[in-house]
Design a protein around this motif. Structure first.
Motif, PDB file in Angstrom:
ATOM      1  N   ALA A  36       3.753  49.077 -36.841  1.00  0.00           N
ATOM      2  CA  ALA A  36       3.430  48.486 -35.539  1.00  0.00           C
ATOM      3  C   ALA A  36       3.126  47.009 -35.708  1.00  0.00           C
ATOM      4  O   ALA A  36       2.350  46.614 -36.587  1.00  0.00           O
ATOM      5  CB  ALA A  36       2.246  49.184 -34.882  1.00  0.00           C
ATOM      6  N   ARG A  37       3.771  46.199 -34.869  1.00  0.00           N
ATOM      7  CA  ARG A  37       3.412  44.782 -34.738  1.00  0.00           C
ATOM      8  C   ARG A  37       2.630  44.683 -33.434  1.00  0.00           C
ATOM      9  O   ARG A  37       3.087  45.119 -32.387  1.00  0.00           O
ATOM     10  CB  ARG A  37       4.647  43.895 -34.690  1.00  0.00           C
ATOM     11  CG  ARG A  37       4.269  42.416 -34.504  1.00  0.00           C
ATOM     12  CD  ARG A  37       5.466  41.513 -34.607  1.00  0.00           C
ATOM     13  NE  ARG A  37       5.947  41.472 -35.993  1.00  0.00           N
ATOM     14  CZ  ARG A  37       7.124  40.960 -36.342  1.00  0.00           C
ATOM     15  NH1 ARG A  37       7.940  40.468 -35.430  1.00  0.00           N
ATOM     16  NH2 ARG A  37       7.485  40.947 -37.610  1.00  0.00           N
ATOM     17  N   ILE A  38       1.470  44.063 -33.526  1.00  0.00           N
ATOM     18  CA  ILE A  38       0.526  44.042 -32.414  1.00  0.00           C
ATOM     19  C   ILE A  38       0.259  42.595 -32.028  1.00  0.00           C
ATOM     20  O   ILE A  38      -0.221  41.809 -32.844  1.00  0.00           O
ATOM     21  CB  ILE A  38      -0.780  44.760 -32.830  1.00  0.00           C
ATOM     22  CG1 ILE A  38      -0.469  46.205 -33.269  1.00  0.00           C
ATOM     23  CG2 ILE A  38      -1.791  44.729 -31.707  1.00  0.00           C
ATOM     24  CD1 ILE A  38      -1.604  46.908 -33.985  1.00  0.00           C
ATOM     25  N   HIS A  39       0.581  42.246 -30.784  1.00  0.00           N
ATOM     26  CA  HIS A  39       0.329  40.897 -30.263  1.00  0.00           C
ATOM     27  C   HIS A  39      -0.939  40.918 -29.417  1.00  0.00           C
ATOM     28  O   HIS A  39      -1.066  41.755 -28.518  1.00  0.00           O
ATOM     29  CB  HIS A  39       1.471  40.442 -29.349  1.00  0.00           C
ATOM     30  CG  HIS A  39       2.774  40.215 -30.036  1.00  0.00           C
ATOM     31  ND1 HIS A  39       3.900  39.864 -29.335  1.00  0.00           N
ATOM     32  CD2 HIS A  39       3.148  40.270 -31.337  1.00  0.00           C
ATOM     33  CE1 HIS A  39       4.907  39.714 -30.183  1.00  0.00           C
ATOM     34  NE2 HIS A  39       4.482  39.967 -31.394  1.00  0.00           N
ATOM     35  N   GLU A  40      -1.821  39.981 -29.660  1.00  0.00           N
ATOM     36  CA  GLU A  40      -3.029  39.846 -28.833  1.00  0.00           C
ATOM     37  C   GLU A  40      -3.412  38.380 -28.728  1.00  0.00           C
ATOM     38  O   GLU A  40      -3.535  37.688 -29.738  1.00  0.00           O
ATOM     39  CB  GLU A  40      -4.180  40.677 -29.400  1.00  0.00           C
ATOM     40  CG  GLU A  40      -5.497  40.519 -28.652  1.00  0.00           C
ATOM     41  CD  GLU A  40      -5.390  40.684 -27.126  1.00  0.00           C
ATOM     42  OE1 GLU A  40      -6.004  39.877 -26.411  1.00  0.00           O
ATOM     43  OE2 GLU A  40      -4.682  41.604 -26.657  1.00  0.00           O
ATOM     44  N   LEU A  41      -3.603  37.918 -27.502  1.00  0.00           N
ATOM     45  CA  LEU A  41      -3.923  36.518 -27.233  1.00  0.00           C
ATOM     46  C   LEU A  41      -5.373  36.172 -27.581  1.00  0.00           C
ATOM     47  O   LEU A  41      -5.652  35.117 -28.140  1.00  0.00           O
ATOM     48  CB  LEU A  41      -3.645  36.202 -25.757  1.00  0.00           C
ATOM     49  CG  LEU A  41      -3.941  34.779 -25.284  1.00  0.00           C
ATOM     50  CD1 LEU A  41      -3.089  33.765 -26.032  1.00  0.00           C
ATOM     51  CD2 LEU A  41      -3.684  34.674 -23.782  1.00  0.00           C
ATOM     52  N   GLN A  42      -6.306  37.057 -27.244  1.00  0.00           N
ATOM     53  CA  GLN A  42      -7.727  36.762 -27.431  1.00  0.00           C
ATOM     54  C   GLN A  42      -8.141  37.048 -28.880  1.00  0.00           C
ATOM     55  O   GLN A  42      -8.031  38.180 -29.346  1.00  0.00           O
ATOM     56  CB  GLN A  42      -8.571  37.587 -26.461  1.00  0.00           C
ATOM     57  CG  GLN A  42      -8.281  37.240 -25.002  1.00  0.00           C
ATOM     58  CD  GLN A  42      -9.197  37.981 -24.058  1.00  0.00           C
ATOM     59  OE1 GLN A  42     -10.381  37.674 -23.990  1.00  0.00           O
ATOM     60  NE2 GLN A  42      -8.644  38.947 -23.328  1.00  0.00           N
ATOM     61  N   ARG A  43      -8.604  36.009 -29.529  1.00  0.00           N
ATOM     62  CA  ARG A  43      -8.930  36.121 -30.960  1.00  0.00           C
ATOM     63  C   ARG A  43      -9.947  37.237 -31.232  1.00  0.00           C
ATOM     64  O   ARG A  43      -9.781  38.005 -32.192  1.00  0.00           O
ATOM     65  CB  ARG A  43      -9.463  34.787 -31.487  1.00  0.00           C
ATOM     66  CG  ARG A  43      -9.828  34.838 -32.968  1.00  0.00           C
ATOM     67  CD  ARG A  43     -10.068  33.473 -33.571  1.00  0.00           C
ATOM     68  NE  ARG A  43      -8.875  32.657 -33.608  1.00  0.00           N
ATOM     69  CZ  ARG A  43      -7.911  32.779 -34.528  1.00  0.00           C
ATOM     70  NH1 ARG A  43      -8.014  33.679 -35.467  1.00  0.00           N
ATOM     71  NH2 ARG A  43      -6.865  31.983 -34.502  1.00  0.00           N
ATOM     72  N   SER A  44     -10.999  37.354 -30.438  1.00  0.00           N
ATOM     73  CA  SER A  44     -12.023  38.364 -30.729  1.00  0.00           C
ATOM     74  C   SER A  44     -11.461  39.782 -30.599  1.00  0.00           C
ATOM     75  O   SER A  44     -11.800  40.663 -31.396  1.00  0.00           O
ATOM     76  CB  SER A  44     -13.254  38.178 -29.839  1.00  0.00           C
ATOM     77  OG  SER A  44     -12.906  38.248 -28.481  1.00  0.00           O
ATOM     78  N   ALA A  45     -10.582  40.012 -29.629  1.00  0.00           N
ATOM     79  CA  ALA A  45      -9.953  41.335 -29.497  1.00  0.00           C
ATOM     80  C   ALA A  45      -9.037  41.602 -30.694  1.00  0.00           C
ATOM     81  O   ALA A  45      -9.001  42.710 -31.233  1.00  0.00           O
ATOM     82  CB  ALA A  45      -9.170  41.423 -28.190  1.00  0.00           C
ATOM     83  N   ALA A  46      -8.299  40.572 -31.129  1.00  0.00           N
ATOM     84  CA  ALA A  46      -7.410  40.721 -32.277  1.00  0.00           C
ATOM     85  C   ALA A  46      -8.201  41.007 -33.553  1.00  0.00           C
ATOM     86  O   ALA A  46      -7.796  41.857 -34.366  1.00  0.00           O
ATOM     87  CB  ALA A  46      -6.566  39.461 -32.447  1.00  0.00           C
ATOM     88  N   GLU A  47      -9.318  40.319 -33.730  1.00  0.00           N
ATOM     89  CA  GLU A  47     -10.148  40.553 -34.917  1.00  0.00           C
ATOM     90  C   GLU A  47     -10.712  41.971 -34.901  1.00  0.00           C
ATOM     91  O   GLU A  47     -10.809  42.627 -35.946  1.00  0.00           O
ATOM     92  CB  GLU A  47     -11.268  39.509 -35.020  1.00  0.00           C
ATOM     93  CG  GLU A  47     -10.776  38.085 -35.252  1.00  0.00           C
ATOM     94  CD  GLU A  47      -9.966  37.889 -36.538  1.00  0.00           C
ATOM     95  OE1 GLU A  47     -10.112  38.697 -37.492  1.00  0.00           O
ATOM     96  OE2 GLU A  47      -9.159  36.940 -36.583  1.00  0.00           O
ATOM     97  N   GLN A  48     -11.077  42.474 -33.703  1.00  0.00           N
ATOM     98  CA  GLN A  48     -11.566  43.851 -33.597  1.00  0.00           C
ATOM     99  C   GLN A  48     -10.452  44.834 -33.957  1.00  0.00           C
ATOM    100  O   GLN A  48     -10.687  45.835 -34.638  1.00  0.00           O
ATOM    101  CB  GLN A  48     -12.080  44.134 -32.181  1.00  0.00           C
ATOM    102  CG  GLN A  48     -12.663  45.527 -32.007  1.00  0.00           C
ATOM    103  CD  GLN A  48     -13.911  45.715 -32.840  1.00  0.00           C
ATOM    104  OE1 GLN A  48     -14.909  45.053 -32.604  1.00  0.00           O
ATOM    105  NE2 GLN A  48     -13.866  46.607 -33.817  1.00  0.00           N
TER     106      GLN A  48
END
Length: 193
Positions: A77-89
């Protein structure tokens, strides 16, 4: 889900190797995890296609869709997330699950998909923030080499959006509505008749 302090939310994995695991998610404005009921329907639709699949989650947020796919034995899975804190979680949750077949890219999915395609995907999740016109733009960018033939694409949009421009190569397979959410599954075919 509690909304009174940052990081107080959770997402529950429904089935697969991590069944019933609850993972923390960031309590961020605009974060709208796909409900268990909708996810259960979606993954019933996808059963038989997940094992060994390469998955792209375009607007991950909580990561509920990509985590569920990985739990059900998607190969990558490649996962794109704009918000850094959500991505770090999300990265922390993948570490907790000892999952090493996923990557989290922090950034705007439209910019990430504007790059030359370095991989093709079998299953794509498009669940963008509502009322920003992001679904149609994402669909158009995916046409530029990101999809394997017969790829399945899940699109979750606001129920009042009736004129979503879908590429000609995308055949509708399933569609349902739950409250203010419309969710649809398409099959991509490189050659149209």
């Amino acid at each position: 889900m509690a909304r009174n302090r940052p990081g107080s939310g959770q997402v529950r994995i429904i089935a697969g190797q991590w069944r019933s695991r609850k993972l923390p998610i960031q309590d961020l404005e605009g974060l709208r995890p796909t409900t268990d009921r909708v996810r259960e329907t979606l993954f019933n639709w996808l059963s038989g296609y997940l094992t060994g699949a390469s998955v792209l989650d375009c607007f991950a947020g909580s990561g509920a869709l990509s985590l569920e796919a990985l739990s059900r034995y998607a190969a990558f899975a490649r996962i794109h997330e704009l918000q850094r804190s959500a991505a770090e979680q999300l990265k922390a949750n993948l570490t907790t699950l000892k999952c090493d077949n996923a990557e989290v890219l922090i950034g705007d999915t439209l910019q990430l998909l504007s790059r030359p395609a370095d991989r093709r995907f079998d299953i794509v999740f498009i669940d963008p923030p509502f009322r920003k016109g992001l679904a149609a733009q994402t669909m158009a960018l995916l046409q530029q080499g990101w999809l394997n033939d017969d790829a399945l694409i899940y699109v979750e949009v606001e129920a009042e959006l009736h004129d979503l421009q879908v590429p000609a190569q995308w055949q509708p397979i399933k569609e349902k509505q739950a409250g203010q959410v419309s969710y649809r599954l398409y099959r991509y075919q490189e050659q149209t008749s």
